[in-house]
Design a protein around this motif. Structure first.
Motif, short mmCIF file in Angstrom:
data_model
loop_
_atom_site.label_atom_id
_atom_site.label_comp_id
_atom_site.label_asym_id
_atom_site.label_seq_id
_atom_site.Cartn_x
_atom_site.Cartn_y
_atom_site.Cartn_z
N ALA A 133 0.83 -1.21 0.00
CA ALA A 133 0.00 0.00 0.00
C ALA A 133 0.86 1.26 0.00
N ALA A 134 1.94 1.26 0.78
CA ALA A 134 2.84 2.41 0.79
C ALA A 134 3.51 2.59 -0.56
N MET A 135 3.90 1.47 -1.17
CA MET A 135 4.52 1.53 -2.49
C MET A 135 3.55 2.08 -3.52
N GLU A 136 2.30 1.66 -3.46
CA GLU A 136 1.29 2.16 -4.40
C GLU A 136 1.08 3.66 -4.21
N LEU A 137 1.05 4.09 -2.95
CA LEU A 137 0.89 5.52 -2.67
C LEU A 137 2.03 6.32 -3.27
N VAL A 147 12.25 4.03 -7.29
CA VAL A 147 12.10 3.99 -5.83
C VAL A 147 13.28 3.24 -5.21
N VAL A 148 13.92 3.87 -4.24
CA VAL A 148 14.98 3.25 -3.45
C VAL A 148 14.39 2.89 -2.09
N ALA A 149 14.55 1.65 -1.66
CA ALA A 149 14.08 1.24 -0.34
C ALA A 149 15.24 1.34 0.65
N GLN A 150 14.90 1.74 1.88
CA GLN A 150 15.92 1.90 2.92
C GLN A 150 15.40 1.26 4.20
#
Length: 344
Positions: A133-137, A147-150
């Motif tokens: 859901a956060a990724m979709e937002l 998008v870079v994930a941390q």
């Protein structure tokens, strides 16, 4: 850290109100920060929400123009933790990235008064719901931007497994002292996991009685030996209570990493140069990792994928970006160089 624009945490509410769908509310971290809640109904703990924080600083002539950015960062905290590091946000902003952070269910801004077991989770796969859901937002807000994930500590484990499992469209992964093995050794993990699996089958909410230490909090909090203003409930001196279900799913995650993942994206793994694991607090913990075995973490990190860069930060503690100077500056230097490599 205190600053003219940051409210001290003693003035923050214990629990933040949920937002309406699509609504962004001012975040207590200060000017430029907003949050929105992702509502997933309820679970055994009560309201099931996750919270996304974004950095949206005002420019001289209005809001920032997102079209000028190179990418987006989605950050995930560790166990018994939440997003608090304004300086880290400003670093990413200066590098040309929009910044978002996710406070997972039962953590930080997502905690509610009804939650008897803060941090409770019995299956890491369940977190796919809020990560997706956060990724979709983020992707709807910034179409076309990579998008870079941390992830820090447990957040690094969660993100690594999520990307492997779901093939999430992540360009690169930054791991800040990820928790990839149980106190550095599989010799303890395997028998403990067997025990936890049996207990979790009958009562996953059962608390695990174990000695508690406040070493890391002491090295971090300005109320003790550290430099950071921390919320007393969201980042308590003693970690959230461990449960059989939570420990079992963490150990299962460690076992998956030990077997090897197949991540093809670039990964930067930052750790302190050394660990100092002890039952008593020592000033050495201000300049070493007091939570994980960094040598074993680096070995496990090499099994995450085919393109892993290791950075050893002399004098860093468990959260390298919360360490005292000059270690913190070194961590930012290494991250900046790695990002330049990505762009080249």
């Amino acid at each position: 850290m205190r600053g003219n624009e940051i409210l001290p945490t003693e003035q923050w509410p214990q629990f933040l109100p949920s937002s309406a769908p699509g609504q962004w509310l001012p975040d207590p971290l200060g000017p430029g920060f907003e949050y929105t809640t992702l509502d997933f109904g309820a679970d055994a703990e009560g309201p099931l929400v996750a919270t996304v924080v974004r950095y949206l600083p005002r420019q001289r002539f209005g809001w920032l123009n997102f079209k000028k950015f190179k990418g987006v960062v989605l950050s995930v905290h560790g166990w018994s933790d939440y997003f608090y590091n304004r300086q880290l946000t400003e670093f990413w902003h200066a590098q040309g990235y929009c910044f978002y952070a996710l406070d997972l269910r039962h953590h930080g801004r997502s905690l509610r008064a009804q939650h008897e077991l803060p941090g409770y989770i019995e299956d890491l796969k369940a977190l796919d719901m809020e990560l997706d859901a956060a990724m979709e937002l983020v992707r709807k807000a910034h179409p076309g931007l990579p998008v870079v994930a941390q992830g820090h500590s447990m957040g690094g484990l969660i993100l690594s497994l999520w990307i492997e499992r779901t093939h999430a469209p992540i360009q690169a992964l930054v791991l800040n002292a990820p928790w990839l093995e149980f106190q550095g050794t599989a010799f303890l993990r395997i028998p403990i996991n067997g025990l936890m699996e049996a207990v979790a089958r009958s009562n996953p909410r059962r608390k695990i009685l174990a000695t508690q230490f406040d070493h890391y909090w002491q090295s971090l909090s300005e109320s003790a030996q550290g430099q950071w203003d921390l919320h007393p409930i969201w980042r308590p001196a003693y970690a959230f209570p461990s449960t059989a279900g939570w420990l079992h799913t963490i150990l299962e995650g460690h076992a998956q990493v030990a077997k090897g993942l197949n991540l093809s994206i670039p990964i930067l793994l930052l750790t302190s140069k050394e660990s100092h694991l002890s039952t008593t607090y020592s000033a050495v913990m201000q300049h070493a990792d007091s939570v994980i075995d960094v040598n074993q973490t680096r070995l496990r990190g090499l099994k995450l994928g085919s393109f892993v860069t290791l950075s050893q930060i002399d004098g860093a503690m468990h959260d390298v970006f919360s360490s005292a100077e000059p270690a913190r500056a070194t961590a930012y230097r290494d991250l900046r160089l790695w990002l330049k490599m990505l762009r080249d």
